[in-house]
Design an enzyme around this catalytic site. Structure first.
Site, PDB file in Angstrom:
ATOM      1  CD  GLN A  36     -29.958 -18.529 -14.289  1.00  0.00           C
ATOM      2  OE1 GLN A  36     -29.420 -17.982 -13.112  1.00  0.00           O
ATOM      3  NE2 GLN A  36     -30.281 -19.405 -14.645  1.00  0.00           N
ATOM      4  CD  GLU A 111     -30.988 -25.558 -15.445  1.00  0.00           C
ATOM      5  OE1 GLU A 111     -29.873 -26.199 -14.789  1.00  0.00           O
ATOM      6  OE2 GLU A 111     -31.318 -24.300 -15.221  1.00  0.00           O
ATOM      7  CG  ASP A 143     -38.403 -24.377  -8.411  1.00  0.00           C
ATOM      8  OD1 ASP A 143     -37.712 -25.187  -7.708  1.00  0.00           O
ATOM      9  OD2 ASP A 143     -38.758 -23.305  -8.114  1.00  0.00           O
ATOM     10  N   GLY A 144     -36.164 -27.265  -9.322  1.00  0.00           N
ATOM     11  CA  GLY A 144     -35.740 -28.401  -8.412  1.00  0.00           C
ATOM     12  C   GLY A 144     -36.397 -28.547  -7.164  1.00  0.00           C
ATOM     13  CG  ASP A 161     -23.874 -28.522 -11.263  1.00  0.00           C
ATOM     14  OD1 ASP A 161     -23.328 -27.827 -10.934  1.00  0.00           O
ATOM     15  OD2 ASP A 161     -23.881 -28.883 -12.533  1.00  0.00           O
ATOM     16  CB  SER A 162     -26.952 -25.200  -6.602  1.00  0.00           C
ATOM     17  OG  SER A 162     -26.167 -25.034  -5.649  1.00  0.00           O
ATOM     18  CB  THR A 163     -26.278 -20.276  -9.027  1.00  0.00           C
ATOM     19  OG1 THR A 163     -27.608 -20.478  -8.209  1.00  0.00           O
ATOM     20  CG2 THR A 163     -26.434 -20.756 -10.489  1.00  0.00           C
ATOM     21  CG  ASP A 164     -22.456 -19.097  -5.255  1.00  0.00           C
ATOM     22  OD1 ASP A 164     -21.716 -19.445  -4.101  1.00  0.00           O
ATOM     23  OD2 ASP A 164     -21.913 -18.775  -6.446  1.00  0.00           O
ATOM     24  N   PRO A 168     -32.427 -17.517  -8.276  1.00  0.00           N
ATOM     25  CG  PRO A 168     -32.168 -18.203 -10.594  1.00  0.00           C
ATOM     26  CD  PRO A 168     -31.873 -17.244  -9.500  1.00  0.00           C
TER      27      PRO A 168
HETATM   28  N1  AG3 Z   1     -22.171 -24.101 -10.045  1.00  0.00           N
HETATM   29  C1  AG3 Z   1     -21.383 -23.714  -9.454  1.00  0.00           C
HETATM   30  C2  AG3 Z   1     -20.874 -22.212  -9.399  1.00  0.00           C
HETATM   31  C3  AG3 Z   1     -20.435 -21.756  -8.034  1.00  0.00           C
HETATM   32  C4  AG3 Z   1     -19.759 -20.602  -8.113  1.00  0.00           C
HETATM   33  N2  AG3 Z   1     -19.398 -20.104  -6.736  1.00  0.00           N
HETATM   34  C5  AG3 Z   1     -18.378 -19.624  -6.270  1.00  0.00           C
HETATM   35  N3  AG3 Z   1     -17.361 -19.262  -7.237  1.00  0.00           N
HETATM   36  N4  AG3 Z   1     -18.211 -19.473  -5.069  1.00  0.00           N
HETATM   37  C6  AG3 Z   1     -21.488 -24.510 -11.350  1.00  0.00           C
HETATM   38  C7  AG3 Z   1     -22.248 -25.141 -12.467  1.00  0.00           C
HETATM   39  C8  AG3 Z   1     -21.451 -26.006 -13.173  1.00  0.00           C
HETATM   40  N5  AG3 Z   1     -22.260 -27.165 -13.849  1.00  0.00           N
END
Ligand code: AG3
Length: 287
Positions: A36, A111, A143-144, A161-164, A168
């Site tokens: 990314q 991670e 990969d989780g 503790d993911s991204t949206d 990935p």
């Molecule tokens: N991960 C969550 C980010 C989500 C952002 N989404 C949103 N703004 N709707 C954070 C990682 C921190 N360790």
């Protein structure tokens, strides 16, 4: 249509009809990893800001809210968590909060992107604050979803503790993934997840809750207000085969919090209990 660019500002690309903008006082890093695009810049109000593919992941100023609420809520609700699994969380903020509990004997962090870890140690050292050197931490670069599918000793708390669910992070929102997570929990174990801002992303929460309903005896979500996750409170999913964690008495929580001896800036036992009160528009996404 993407939001208009503004010179010297980062305009977030997450939502179609709404965007937050943050002034970039100084860009510290901007590069593409194998997975990314990673950027860090400085903002007077938020401190250092980390974005992945144009989406704010964490800021030095308000990261404590998200990290405290995704760690202390399940750990103190459980009451005797020894083994904790974090999926994602490459910046180390979640591991830092988890390892503040002396009762936690082992924390595995999986991670996908080694680049995020290396880079966070250098540019966001306040996030991990030494957590990567803690002998109780086992950092796995994988990969989780693959990790979850393999056999492991069960965990008392699993934190996603993911991204949206774009790029990935997408596999971390599937029914199969949640099912594997469930099987990796101890009988009293608790799974918590990052489910976006329901006012802007109702389907993200709806999807996870639909999966949880089929998988867990006790499930739902709770809320935290993180200013840099703009657009309303963020939903954090909760799934467990036992109702004990969610039903825990406030006075019991107070006792556990006091004996953990940790100082927090957002989390309190009262906020913990109150976070499960859902406004109608969010509660309806669970039905
Ligand atoms: N991960 C969550 C980010 C989500 C952002 N989404 C949103 N703004 N709707 C954070 C990682 C921190 N360790």
């Amino acid at each position: 249509m993407a939001a208009p660019a503004r010179d010297g500002w980062t305009v977030e690309t997450l939502h179609d009809d709404y965007a937050q903008a943050l002034r970039e006082d100084r860009v510290l890093y901007d590069s593409e990893t194998d997975h990314q695009r990673l950027r860090v810049f400085e903002n007077a109000r938020f401190g250092r800001v980390l974005t992945l593919d144009g989406v704010v992941q964490t800021t030095e100023g308000d990261e404590f809210i998200y990290h405290e609420m995704l760690s202390h809520v399940p750990i103190l609700a459980h009451g005797a968590a020894k083994r904790v699994l974090i999926v994602g969380g490459g910046d180390g903020g979640m591991a830092r909060e988890v390892l503040r509990h002396a009762s936690v004997e082992h924390c595995t962090m999986v991670e996908i992107d080694a680049g995020v870890v290396a880079f966070s140690k250098e540019y966001l050292p306040a996030l991990s604050d030494g957590a990567f050197d803690d002998p109780r931490l086992d950092l796995v670069i994988a990969d989780g979803a693959d990790f979850m599918a393999g056999g492991h000793e069960p965990y008392d708390v699993i934190i996603i503790d993911s991204t949206d669910p774009i790029g990935p992070g997408e596999v971390l929102f599937t029914d199969t993934f949640y099912d594997h997570a469930r099987k990796l929990l101890t009988p009293e174990g608790i799974l918590v997840t990052q489910n976006g801002v329901p006012f802007m992303q109702p389907d993200e929460l709806r999807g996870t809750m639909r999966a949880f309903r089929a998988l867990f005896n006790d499930w739902g979500c709770y809320l935290a207000h993180v200013p840099s996750y703009a657009g309303g409170p963020m939903a954090l999913g909760w799934g467990s085969m036992s109702g004990a964690g969610r039903a825990v008495d406030p006075t019991v929580l107070q006792g556990r919090y006091a004996s953990a001896g940790i100082e927090t800036r957002y989390y309190t036992p009262e906020v913990h209990k109150a976070a499960f009160a859902l406004p109608g528009y969010i509660a309806r996404l669970l039905t």
